[in-house]
Motif scaffolding. Structure first.
Motif, PDB file in Angstrom:
ATOM      1  N   HIS A   1      55.336 -37.491 -10.732  1.00 14.86           N
ATOM      2  CA  HIS A   1      55.613 -36.489 -11.762  1.00 14.86           C
ATOM      3  C   HIS A   1      57.109 -36.415 -12.007  1.00 14.86           C
ATOM      4  CE1 HIS A   1      51.716 -35.512 -10.039  1.00 14.86           C
ATOM      5  NE2 HIS A   1      51.404 -35.047 -11.238  1.00 14.86           N
TER       6      HIS A   1
ATOM      7  N   CYS B   1      45.960 -27.888 -15.975  1.00 14.52           N
ATOM      8  CA  CYS B   1      45.786 -29.030 -15.066  1.00 14.52           C
ATOM      9  C   CYS B   1      44.404 -28.910 -14.413  1.00 14.52           C
ATOM     10  CB  CYS B   1      46.872 -29.035 -13.996  1.00 14.52           C
ATOM     11  SG  CYS B   1      46.537 -30.243 -12.701  1.00 14.52           S
ATOM     12  N   PRO B   2      43.588 -29.925 -14.562  1.00 16.21           N
ATOM     13  CA  PRO B   2      42.221 -29.828 -14.034  1.00 16.21           C
ATOM     14  C   PRO B   2      42.182 -29.789 -12.502  1.00 16.21           C
ATOM     15  CG  PRO B   2      42.645 -32.046 -14.861  1.00 16.21           C
ATOM     16  CD  PRO B   2      43.823 -31.210 -15.247  1.00 16.21           C
ATOM     17  N   LYS B   3      43.253 -30.182 -11.850  1.00 14.27           N
ATOM     18  CA  LYS B   3      43.244 -30.277 -10.389  1.00 14.27           C
ATOM     19  C   LYS B   3      44.243 -29.349  -9.714  1.00 14.27           C
ATOM     20  CE  LYS B   3      40.014 -33.232  -9.968  1.00 14.27           C
ATOM     21  NZ  LYS B   3      38.767 -32.864  -9.282  1.00 14.27           N
TER      22      LYS B   3
ATOM     23  N   VAL C   1      47.389 -29.123  -9.732  1.00 13.52           N
ATOM     24  CA  VAL C   1      48.465 -29.873  -9.078  1.00 13.52           C
ATOM     25  C   VAL C   1      49.813 -29.163  -9.230  1.00 13.52           C
ATOM     26  CG1 VAL C   1      49.739 -32.069  -9.136  1.00 13.52           C
ATOM     27  CG2 VAL C   1      47.253 -32.048  -9.425  1.00 13.52           C
ATOM     28  N   LEU C   2      49.948 -28.412 -10.339  1.00 10.01           N
ATOM     29  CA  LEU C   2      51.275 -27.896 -10.707  1.00 10.01           C
ATOM     30  C   LEU C   2      51.410 -26.390 -10.475  1.00 10.01           C
ATOM     31  CD1 LEU C   2      51.336 -29.812 -14.117  1.00 10.01           C
ATOM     32  CD2 LEU C   2      52.422 -30.568 -11.984  1.00 10.01           C
TER      33      LEU C   2
ATOM     34  N   CYS D   1      46.369 -35.261  -7.974  1.00  5.89           N
ATOM     35  CA  CYS D   1      46.516 -35.617  -9.394  1.00  5.89           C
ATOM     36  C   CYS D   1      45.609 -36.785  -9.767  1.00  5.89           C
ATOM     37  CB  CYS D   1      47.978 -35.972  -9.679  1.00  5.89           C
ATOM     38  SG  CYS D   1      48.238 -36.564 -11.358  1.00  5.89           S
ATOM     39  N   ILE D   2      44.907 -36.634 -10.901  1.00  9.12           N
ATOM     40  CA  ILE D   2      44.031 -37.716 -11.356  1.00  9.12           C
ATOM     41  C   ILE D   2      44.670 -38.515 -12.498  1.00  9.12           C
ATOM     42  CG2 ILE D   2      41.846 -36.703 -10.591  1.00  9.12           C
ATOM     43  CD1 ILE D   2      41.567 -35.663 -13.559  1.00  9.12           C
ATOM     44  N   GLY D   3      45.895 -38.172 -12.827  1.00  6.84           N
ATOM     45  CA  GLY D   3      46.629 -38.953 -13.832  1.00  6.84           C
ATOM     46  C   GLY D   3      46.112 -38.799 -15.250  1.00  6.84           C
ATOM     47  N   CYS D   4      45.538 -37.671 -15.554  1.00 11.00           N
ATOM     48  CA  CYS D   4      44.981 -37.482 -16.905  1.00 11.00           C
ATOM     49  C   CYS D   4      46.079 -37.245 -17.943  1.00 11.00           C
ATOM     50  CB  CYS D   4      44.008 -36.308 -16.910  1.00 11.00           C
ATOM     51  SG  CYS D   4      44.823 -34.726 -16.582  1.00 11.00           S
ATOM     52  N   ARG D   5      47.217 -36.822 -17.506  1.00 13.93           N
ATOM     53  CA  ARG D   5      48.421 -36.618 -18.332  1.00 13.93           C
ATOM     54  C   ARG D   5      48.286 -35.508 -19.375  1.00 13.93           C
ATOM     55  NH1 ARG D   5      50.164 -42.270 -20.536  1.00 13.93           N
ATOM     56  NH2 ARG D   5      52.017 -41.148 -21.218  1.00 13.93           N
TER      57      ARG D   5
ATOM     58  N   CYS E   1      49.010 -32.570 -18.930  1.00 12.34           N
ATOM     59  CA  CYS E   1      50.231 -31.764 -18.766  1.00 12.34           C
ATOM     60  C   CYS E   1      51.340 -32.319 -19.661  1.00 12.34           C
ATOM     61  CB  CYS E   1      50.672 -31.732 -17.310  1.00 12.34           C
ATOM     62  SG  CYS E   1      50.796 -33.368 -16.551  1.00 12.34           S
TER      63      CYS E   1
ATOM     64  N   VAL F   1      54.090 -38.100 -16.452  1.00 11.79           N
ATOM     65  CA  VAL F   1      53.333 -38.525 -15.272  1.00 11.79           C
ATOM     66  C   VAL F   1      53.230 -40.046 -15.291  1.00 11.79           C
ATOM     67  CG1 VAL F   1      51.180 -38.304 -13.981  1.00 11.79           C
ATOM     68  CG2 VAL F   1      52.019 -36.394 -15.366  1.00 11.79           C
TER      69      VAL F   1
END
Ligand code: SF4
Ligand code: SF4
Ligand code: SF4
Lengths: 269, 70, 382
Positions: free
Chosen positions: B5, B22-24, B26-27, B43-47, B49, B60
């Motif tokens: 990040h 953020c679905p997870k 993380v932030l 983080c699943i890297g969906c971006r 954010c 990301v």
């Protein structure tokens, strides 16, 4: 491969002047992605804006930028496009900018079907001047000039654009960032006048007065109150605001037609 | 998958949009109202954010397993 | 193109002058008594390879020509009083952003809708001060077709030289009159082209940094330099600034680039001024009448002369002072309640010898009007 959108901005003006959580930043973010994915050279893009919070956007992008008068962006853009038809002209406007003071230019640009990309960043308020209602606010909202709730009905940007003759019309919100990018890409590629209305949040002037205290709440509101065209959700919720591409048709474009006219009359003289 | 990040603390205005969506989870916002990735491993890297940030303040970089192997 | 002799309307002369100058873009909206300019150009401009667009109103028209000018095209619009009022905000933008363009205002009788088909010279002050804020602007006029042709070319030349909008202040009297005009062959009178930057791509270009001679080389939109154009006070790159030093410097630049060149911009004609006891100062169509009077007075043996102004703004003060110095009486002939007369009074050493000679009933001022009014002023009876 990811193209860095930072190559398309004028970094020295960042952090930008928009308030924390202002939706206009999200529009900028995804507009840059659209341009980057289309791979249009920066010298081939002119951004023409009017006056208001929305119009600051032209200062942040590393294109040819023309920051004009309140409501008149489309009129300036018409002159640019008529003289250099090969350029891509993007015209971001606020709701008051586009449809109050600029309403006349808006409908006539639709009618001419001139190849401009109009982006209406609709936050339903005059943000820069302190939160007065706009012609897109709608009945019942609170604004600094509607302390007893607004009596003015709102325009429907999409319907207005369609009936005035725009040949590409889409609507989305700052929650639905993928659609912003997708629709702007299509709008730029479209030959003819295109309108992309993006419901955008103004937490400072609209949100605070109307029980949507934070940008997050406003985004949730966009998620909850809108639905995609053709979706079950929209069918079941007639009060929901439809999102999607409403019109996308091929109609002779104004500057192309004018170039043909020049060729024709020059042959006859 | 590993995600990195890149947060521009100077540009971040602490609006909380990336945190909320953020679905997870993380932030988070820190004491200075700037975003930090507190659980990067989730983080699943969906971006999302990155795409929603109004301030172009978070990026990301996702490194996928097969890319690392290659 | 060869020299051509034509017998045409003033509005059409204006069109000829614009095309001679290399007009590339015109946007306009119909209004009496300027509509013929729009009509002629809708035909002539595409024939010449340029673009014409009829906009939804006068505001859109002036905005469109500013946009077109930024792409490197010589641009113009034409209107009359009410439409000219609508254009003022955008004209202020062109002043601030230093965009060359030409606006023809064919004056009609006002205020408001007034007498749409009748002429006047009532827009002299609107042309100068119609916009808010301090600034300077160039305003030109002419009294006959040959002069109008030259002055139209001059309007484009000044707009390029000074990077400023230039207002061509016509009046209905000249605009609708038919008389002969010679269109010179191309190259016979100078046409000034846009000064473009020689800064190569990739090198920092300062669109708003004047050269030593005060001129600002431009770069066309769509070219290799991307910069910002705004109506806000701005730095040398065109980006908004509130720095007091920059604001002060820019405002002075906008005013000085025109006011300090007042002598270069002054265009005028003079008739019998060398020994004149009675000097008429006039301009536009009323100068035609004034010249008639001067001739007839000279025939009677009285020493009358005429100073015909073609540059109204920046007002050529020292010229007027010098030309009126020896006169016992100065008569300012104009079709309004007195506009240029105030400037003349401001400029001469003895303002009490300056008199207004006018007519404001919608009718054209005649030689008899001038003779009658001056007779009263001179105490020679009614
Ligand atoms: S006032 Fe509203 S629209 Fe303007 S920058 Fe702030 S949040 Fe954005
Ligand atoms: S969305 Fe952007 S500005 Fe808002 S908190 Fe996250 S990183 Fe900061
Ligand atoms: S990429 Fe997705 S999961 Fe990772 S921090 Fe951003 S929003 Fe959360």
């Amino acid at each position: 491969m990811d193209i860095s959108i930072k190559d398309y901005i004028r970094k020295r003006f960042f952090p930008h002047l928009w308030c924390p959580g202002c939706g206009h930043g999200t529009v900028l973010n995804n507009l840059l992605r659209a341009v980057a994915e289309l791979g249009i050279p920066k010298n081939q893009i002119v951004m023409v804006s009017g006056i208001g919070c929305s119009s600051r956007i032209s200062g942040y992008v590393d294109f040819h930028s023309l920051h004009t008068l309140h409501g008149r962006a489309l009129a300036f853009a018409t002159g640019v496009k008529m003289s250099q038809p090969h350029l891509n002209i993007i015209v971001p406007m606020g709701d008051g900018d586009a449809l109050a003071i600029g309403g006349n230019h808006f409908i006539h640009a639709c009618r001419r079907n001139i190849d401009l990309t109009a982006i209406v960043m609709n936050n339903r308020i005059y943000g820069m001047t302190g939160g007065q209602f706009s012609p897109l606010s709608g009945k019942g909202i609170l604004a600094t000039t509607a302390p007893f709730r607004n009596l003015d009905p709102a325009f429907d940007t999409v319907n207005l654009a369609i009936s005035a003759g725009a040949t590409f019309v889409a609507r989305t919100t700052t929650y639905h960032f993928k659609e912003i990018k997708e629709y702007i890409k299509k709008a730029i590629t479209h030959k003819g006048f295109s309108v992309v209305e993006i419901l955008s949040q103004c937490p400072t002037s609209f949100g605070r007065k109307n029980k949507l205290a934070s940008p997050v709440e406003m985004l949730k509101f966009f998620k909850d109150t809108t639905a995609l065209l053709g979706s079950k959700r929209l069918e079941q919720g007639p009060d929901l605001i439809p999102r999607g591409i409403f019109v996308d048709k091929e109609v002779p474009e104004y500057t192309e037609e004018y170039q043909k006219l020049i060729k024709r009359v020059q042959k006859n003289t | 998958m590993k995600a990195q990040h890149i947060i521009n603390r100077h540009w971040c205005k602490g609006c909380g949009i990336c945190v909320a969506f953020c679905p997870k989870n993380v932030l988070e916002l820190d004491m200075e109202e700037k975003v930090v990735a507190v659980r990067p491993e989730d983080c699943i890297g969906c971006r999302v954010c990155e795409f929603r940030c109004p301030d172009l303040a978070i990026e990301v970089i996702v490194e996928r397993e097969h890319e690392r192997a290659a | 193109m060869k020299e051509q002799l034509k017998f045409i309307q003033g509005n059409e002369v204006c069109v000829e002058g614009a095309l001679y100058s290399g007009l590339g873009f015109f946007a306009g909206y119909p209004i009496t008594p300027s509509s013929e300019i729009l009509e002629y150009l809708s035909r002539r401009l595409p024939e010449a390879g340029g673009s014409f667009v009829q906009m939804e109103d006068e505001i859109a028209s002036i905005c469109a020509i500013i946009g077109a000018s930024l792409t490197g095209k010589k641009s113009m619009t034409a209107t009359s009083g009410p439409g000219f009022s609508l254009m003022q905000e955008a004209l202020g933008f062109a002043v601030m952003a230093e965009i060359p363009c030409v606006v023809a205002d064919v004056q009609r009788f006002g205020p408001s809708t007034g007498l749409p088909t009748q002429g006047s010279q009532q827009d002299v002050y609107q042309a100068r001060w119609g916009r808010h804020g301090d600034h300077s602007i160039i305003v030109l006029t002419a009294s006959n077709h040959q002069d109008l042709f030259y002055i139209t070319v001059e309007a484009f030349n000044f707009s390029e030289t000074y990077r400023s909008p230039v207002i061509l202040l016509l009046d209905e009297g000249v605009a609708h009159l038919r008389e002969k005009v010679i269109i010179p062959k191309q190259g016979e009178i100078p046409v000034i082209e846009r000064l473009r930057t020689s800064v190569p791509e990739g090198v920092d270009y300062h669109p708003y940094l004047p050269r030593e001679d005060g001129r600002l080389p431009m770069s066309d939109f769509g070219g290799s330099h991307r910069y910002n154009v705004t109506g806000l006070f701005h730095d040398m790159w065109g980006f908004p600034s509130t720095d007091p030093k920059i604001v002060h410097g820019l405002l002075h630049h906008l005013v000085d680039k025109i006011e300090s060149n007042v002598n270069q911009i002054a265009r005028f004609k003079e008739y019998f001024l060398d020994d004149a006891d009675f000097v008429i100062v006039s301009y536009g169509s009323s100068a035609r009448t004034a010249l008639h009077v001067v001739h007839s007075m000279r025939r009677k043996g009285e020493k009358w002369g005429l100073l015909e102004l073609q540059t109204l703004w920046p007002f050529p003060c020292s010229l007027v002072r010098e030309k009126c110095e020896e006169a016992d009486f100065v008569f300012v002939v104009e079709i309004n309640m007195g506009q240029v007369v105030h400037e003349v009074k401001r400029c001469v050493d003895y303002p009490e010898k300056v008199y207004l000679v006018n007519r404001v009933d919608g009718e054209f001022i005649t030689p008899t009007d001038i003779k009658n009014i001056t007779r009263v002023i001179l105490g020679r009876g009614v």
